[in-house]
Design a protein around this motif. Structure first.
Motif, PDB file in Angstrom:
ATOM      1  N   SER A 248      -2.213 -48.906 -39.332  1.00 53.76           N
ATOM      2  CA  SER A 248      -2.957 -50.066 -38.842  1.00 53.76           C
ATOM      3  C   SER A 248      -2.289 -51.402 -39.156  1.00 53.76           C
ATOM      4  CB  SER A 248      -4.365 -50.065 -39.442  1.00 53.76           C
ATOM      5  OG  SER A 248      -4.984 -48.829 -39.209  1.00 53.76           O
ATOM      6  N   SER A 416      -1.615 -53.482 -31.263  1.00 51.37           N
ATOM      7  CA  SER A 416      -3.024 -53.731 -31.599  1.00 51.37           C
ATOM      8  C   SER A 416      -3.962 -53.083 -30.585  1.00 51.37           C
ATOM      9  CB  SER A 416      -3.322 -55.232 -31.633  1.00 51.37           C
ATOM     10  OG  SER A 416      -2.601 -55.844 -32.661  1.00 51.37           O
ATOM     11  N   SER A 420      -6.783 -50.217 -31.372  1.00 55.29           N
ATOM     12  CA  SER A 420      -8.220 -50.474 -31.229  1.00 55.29           C
ATOM     13  C   SER A 420      -8.861 -49.511 -30.233  1.00 55.29           C
ATOM     14  CB  SER A 420      -8.466 -51.918 -30.803  1.00 55.29           C
ATOM     15  OG  SER A 420      -7.821 -52.149 -29.580  1.00 55.29           O
ATOM     16  N   ASN A 421      -8.038 -48.866 -29.414  1.00 53.96           N
ATOM     17  CA  ASN A 421      -8.580 -47.986 -28.379  1.00 53.96           C
ATOM     18  C   ASN A 421      -8.242 -46.537 -28.730  1.00 53.96           C
ATOM     19  OD1 ASN A 421      -9.573 -46.983 -26.008  1.00 53.96           O
ATOM     20  ND2 ASN A 421      -7.870 -47.690 -24.735  1.00 53.96           N
TER      21      ASN A 421
END
Length: 562
Positions: A248, A416, A420-421
């Protein structure tokens, strides 16, 4: 004085990324060695046998990844010698342990384990019984060992001795304390002052302080270095595992990697190189393969890739007065350091890309660039890989006068977006739980990513995974495709797209399930993981991210600890 056992347990928890199948601690109390060990992770073993309650303020500990002998309590470290007056923890491999073991058995020594480590413990005991001198007994012992190793020994009088031969050894220096470790993470909470012990040196820590000698017994001058404070920052925060935290962090870590003013000097060195080589192991080697592609296509520079562990078997590979680029996260990989040693025999100029700028590799290099991505605790390299790639892209871009021109902010936001998906990735992970074979296909610049993807899947899920060139299906792999197999296709909409899609159709005809990683949907995919569109050359930086996530979530589904 503080008790040693709780400090050791804490340090070993930080070191678990190096191995986590068993753990043990030995301390000295009242001129006797007390030892406890068990199979499992540090927390589990500590909960069941209370390692952290061992008495005394001097001790050694070890968390193991088995190389000699099965995962059993007997094979766990530390190992004591027959007399129980010496205990040892050891990293590495002793190549001549079988002959040493039989010599010791002939002298009446008994062995409790199948490990090569116990041989060192008894050898030190034999030498100590003969010399009654710790320094002499370590000198005699290292003279008899063949292989790559570092070890730390505790004697019943509370003296610690540690030796280094091609495996890392670092001493943390506290106010009234010393910490010997294979990684700064073992002691960073206690001190950020460290001595990086040189190869073929050994350390003795006793009541009078610390003494360092070379293997011939000559006293060695040493310097205390400040460890980068960022390595103290190893908290998981809100993440369940370090691996997820590190995956992340990549939108930020790639930006930190390219913000480096040493890249220009690196480029100047490459321009002056007579012959150019690049080496690494595992993930770092996959980064080297991408560099070869980029250098050839964009900078029109020929660079030879070398697997570090293979170089000793073709040492003439490196032409005299060449330049060798080495890539390593830790800078302590024995294979990479051995490759450097061989290259230096041919008078090579060593340039390195490394996360730990105080590491052995940095010290062996004429120029070292730091990844600047912070400590990587997870077993699988994730953020260090994309940081390596980012630096290598920037180097290639400067070599071709800006012809790649990467938009780093765009790359960062693409990563990113993928992070996030991740709901689709989590769904697919559930289906991989009972799969025994996964193949990953890539073409051109995507082939090293296919190999890196397979490596991540193996490391985290223990599923057999193989990265293969998409055009080589007919030479063997196609015969292995059936309804039990999952195939991941790395297929962004670029110049490789149609050819790779054709390969997917061939596989589909055999009944295998297909996971497509692409910015373009296709009916041939059973599962589609959507990635943002980006410049063709830059896809490797983003297409690995969904596979890192898939490997992590599949590991959770399989209950293998990621």
């Amino acid at each position: 004085l503080e008790s040693a056992a709780p400090i050791l347990v804490k340090g070993l928890q930080k070191m678990e990324y190096r191995g986590y199948d068993s753990v043990g601690i030995a301390t000295e109390s009242g001129k006797k060695i007390v030892l406890k060990k068990g199979v499992g992770k540090v927390v589990e073993v500590n909960n069941s046998i209370m390692l952290d309650t061992l008495p005394g303020n001097i001790g050694i500990g070890h968390t193991r990844w088995a190389t000699h002998g099965k995962v059993t309590e007997k094979n766990a470290h530390p190992h004591s010698s027959n007399s129980g007056k010496i205990a040892i923890a050891h990293n590495g491999i002793i190549e001549n342990f079988e002959e040493l073991k039989s010599e010791l058995q002939n002298k009446g020594y008994k062995f409790q384990s199948e490990t090569d480590t116990e041989v060192i413990a008894n050898l030190i005991q034999l030498n100590f019984d003969e010399t009654a001198d710790i320094k002499q007994s370590i000198m005699k012992t290292v003279n008899q060992l063949k292989g790559h190793y570092s070890f730390v020994v505790i004697f019943e009088d509370g003296t610690l001795a540690a030796a280094r031969f091609h495996e890392p050894l670092i001493v943390g220096v506290g106010k009234n304390s010393h910490y010997i470790s294979s990684d700064v993470l073992g002691f960073i909470e206690k001190t950020d002052d460290a001595i990086y012990v040189d190869n073929e040196d050994f350390v003795i820590v006793d009541g009078s302080g610390i003494h360092i000698f070379d293997f011939d017994g000559t006293s060695v001058k040493y310097q205390v270095t400040k460890v980068s404070k960022e390595f103290a920052d190893v908290y998981k925060g809100d993440f369940a595992h370090y691996t997820l935290k590190e995956i992340s962090e990549q939108p930020d870590t790639i930006l930190r990697a390219v913000d480096n003013n040493q890249i220009e000097e690196f480029v100047d060195n490459i321009k002056q190189a007579k012959n150019l080589y690049i080496t690494g192991s595992g993930t770092s080697y996959n980064a080297a393969e991408i560099t070869k592609y980029l250098m050839s296509k964009f900078a029109k520079i020929k660079i030879n890739t070398l697997i570090s562990s293979e170089l000793p078997f073709s040492p003439n590979e490196i032409e005299p007065n060449s330049t060798l680029i080495t890539i390593s996260q830790s800078g302590e990989s024995a294979d990479v350091l051995e490759a450097v040693k061989i290259a230096k025999e041919s008078n090579a100029n060593i340039l390195s890309i490394v996360n730990l700028l105080n590491s052995s590799l940095s010290q062996q290099s004429s120029l070292a660039i730091g990844l600047n991505c912070g400590p990587e605790i997870g077993v699988a390299a994730t953020k260090s890989f994309t940081s390596q790639l980012s630096i290598l892209y920037k180097i290639c871009d400067q070599l071709c006068n800006g012809c790649i021109n990467p938009d780093w902010e765009k790359v960062s936001s693409a990563i990113s977006q993928i992070l996030s998906n991740n709901s689709k990735v989590k769904e697919i992970a559930k289906n991989l739980k009972d799969v025994s074979d996964i193949y990953v296909l890539g073409r051109g610049i995507h082939l090293p990513i296919a190999k890196e993807a397979a490596l991540k899947l193996k490391e985290l899920t223990y599923i057999h995974a193989e990265g293969i060139p998409a055009g080589e299906l007919k030479h063997g792999p196609l015969a292995l495709m059936d309804s039990n197999v999952y195939v991941i296709i790395i297929n962004p909409n670029d110049s490789t797209y149609n050819d790779t899609l054709n390969s997917a159709h061939e596989i589909k005809a055999r009944g295998a399930k297909i996971i497509g990683i692409s910015d373009k949907k296709s009916n041939v995919y059973d599962y589609w993981i959507d990635i943002p569109s980006i410049d063709e050359a830059l896809y490797p930086l983003i297409e690995i991210i969904p596979i890192q996530l898939l490997s992590y979530y599949s590991a959770l589904e399989k209950k293998t600890d990621p």
